[in-house]
Design an enzyme around this catalytic site. Structure first.
Site, PDB file in Angstrom:
ATOM      1  N   CYS A  59       0.820  -1.217   0.000  1.00 64.71           N
ATOM      2  CA  CYS A  59       0.000   0.000   0.000  1.00 64.71           C
ATOM      3  C   CYS A  59       0.854   1.267   0.000  1.00 64.71           C
ATOM      4  O   CYS A  59       0.347   2.361  -0.223  1.00 64.71           O
ATOM      5  CB  CYS A  59      -0.941   0.011   1.208  1.00 64.71           C
ATOM      6  SG  CYS A  59      -2.166  -1.316   1.159  1.00 64.71           S
ATOM      7  N   HIS A  65      -2.757   3.347  -5.715  1.00 65.49           N
ATOM      8  CA  HIS A  65      -3.491   2.242  -6.346  1.00 65.49           C
ATOM      9  C   HIS A  65      -4.981   2.471  -6.125  1.00 65.49           C
ATOM     10  O   HIS A  65      -5.383   3.190  -5.204  1.00 65.49           O
ATOM     11  CB  HIS A  65      -3.046   0.886  -5.774  1.00 65.49           C
ATOM     12  CG  HIS A  65      -3.340   0.738  -4.323  1.00 65.49           C
ATOM     13  ND1 HIS A  65      -2.486   1.178  -3.347  1.00 65.49           N
ATOM     14  CD2 HIS A  65      -4.399   0.206  -3.674  1.00 65.49           C
ATOM     15  CE1 HIS A  65      -2.989   0.920  -2.160  1.00 65.49           C
ATOM     16  NE2 HIS A  65      -4.161   0.345  -2.322  1.00 65.49           N
ATOM     17  N   HIS A  67      -9.233   1.340  -5.923  1.00 65.67           N
ATOM     18  CA  HIS A  67     -10.199   0.348  -5.460  1.00 65.67           C
ATOM     19  C   HIS A  67     -11.570   0.686  -6.025  1.00 65.67           C
ATOM     20  O   HIS A  67     -11.926   1.870  -6.157  1.00 65.67           O
ATOM     21  CB  HIS A  67     -10.302   0.340  -3.934  1.00 65.67           C
ATOM     22  CG  HIS A  67      -9.078  -0.171  -3.250  1.00 65.67           C
ATOM     23  ND1 HIS A  67      -8.735  -1.502  -3.255  1.00 65.67           N
ATOM     24  CD2 HIS A  67      -8.121   0.464  -2.538  1.00 65.67           C
ATOM     25  CE1 HIS A  67      -7.611  -1.658  -2.573  1.00 65.67           C
ATOM     26  NE2 HIS A  67      -7.207  -0.496  -2.132  1.00 65.67           N
ATOM     27  N   HIS A 105     -13.682   8.656  -8.278  1.00 63.34           N
ATOM     28  CA  HIS A 105     -12.597   8.916  -9.231  1.00 63.34           C
ATOM     29  C   HIS A 105     -11.678  10.039  -8.744  1.00 63.34           C
ATOM     30  O   HIS A 105     -11.276  10.909  -9.506  1.00 63.34           O
ATOM     31  CB  HIS A 105     -13.145   9.216 -10.631  1.00 63.34           C
ATOM     32  CG  HIS A 105     -13.566   7.966 -11.363  1.00 63.34           C
ATOM     33  ND1 HIS A 105     -14.648   7.222 -10.974  1.00 63.34           N
ATOM     34  CD2 HIS A 105     -13.021   7.324 -12.420  1.00 63.34           C
ATOM     35  CE1 HIS A 105     -14.777   6.181 -11.772  1.00 63.34           C
ATOM     36  NE2 HIS A 105     -13.792   6.203 -12.657  1.00 63.34           N
TER      37      HIS A 105
END
Ligand code: NI
Length: 274
Positions: A59, A65, A67, A105
């Site tokens: 992480c 990253h 989800h 987003h």
């Protein structure tokens, strides 16, 4: 269009269990799900790379990253005699869409003021979403905010436990022979509750939890005949859940174990809460 996916799902359960049946004066819980996408990264800028990697593992990887979060919001109220509804579903959907739009987003670290000084873990994000949803006048009384990061991890904030704590649930899987026939696959959901650490943003060290579960549960039961492990003729799912609880409870050092759910199929699961 910002939102990838939106789904209505209702689960209604009577809170007045002593009545046995649902009447129009009963209070009920209603859960609605909605999905959104965000990215994040776990990092303490004042720590060096080695310390960040030790604490946050993958992480920590730059730049971030993503989800596809599934948010489950449960509200509470009495059924309106005229409409037959706890809350107006159109109002609930509108409020959820309005709240989620701010996060969808987005890079939670860079775009959100809520995470200037705290890491956007699922626990912290669930708590922020709670503070956004709770004051909304059109959605009844907020009971639970459950934020699923993926199928293996979700964080939960509840009115019952209070806002000074959160819970995280992690899913593990193993295959075990239970009745002398072929092995069956178990999903094991382990829930730990506690205060959110202000430094790490976590209720419990997930890496440490993974290691202890691997050591005490998966290695003990995976591909084993449970009758031999237990030394008895028959092992029930309830006994297995209790054994898992007893083997983990004293080894969880941050937060405390609050539930073990063993799922054998969509129609059969066992809960053990100590
Ligand atoms: Ni993540």
């Amino acid at each position: 269009m910002a939102l990838r996916f939106e789904r209505v799902s209702l689960s209604i359960e009577t809170l007045n269990a002593e009545h046995g049946t649902l009447s129009m004066t009963d209070s009920v819980l209603l859960t609605k799900r909605i999905e959104f996408s965000s990215s994040h990264r776990y990092i303490r800028p004042e720590w060096d790379e080695a310390k960040n990697r030790a604490a946050f593992g993958l992480c920590y990887n730059p730049p971030a990253h993503g989800h596809n979060y599934l948010l489950e919001v449960t509200v509470f109220g009495e059924i309106d005699r005229q409409t037959g509804m706890v809350v107006n579903l159109f109002d609930l959907k509108r409020v959820l869409l309005d709240v989620i739009e701010e996060f969808d987003h987005k890079n939670l670290n860079l775009d959100m003021p809520y995470f200037k000084d705290r890491i956007p873990t699922s626990e912290n994000l669930a708590l922020v979403l709670w503070t956004k949803l709770a004051p909304q006048p059109d959605i009844g009384v907020l009971q639970t905010v459950r934020l699923c990061e993926d199928e293996d991890l979700y964080a939960e904030v509840t009115a019952a436990a209070g806002l000074d704590v959160a819970a995280v649930t992690r899913r593990y899987s193993f295959t075990a022979i239970q009745d002398g026939k072929q092995g069956c696959e178990w999903d094991c959901f382990i829930t730990v509750r506690g205060p959110i650490d202000p430094t790490t943003g976590m209720v419990t060290d997930i890496g440490a939890l993974d290691r202890v579960v691997q050591d005490k549960v998966v290695q003990s039961f995976d591909r084993q005949d449970l009758r031999q492990v237990f030394g008895v003729q028959q092992v029930t799912g309830g006994q297995l859940a209790e054994r898992i609880w007893n083997s983990l409870a004293s080894d969880i050092t941050s937060g405390h174990l609050v539930n073990i759910r063993l799922v054998r199929s969509r129609d059969l699961f066992f809960d053990y809460a100590g």
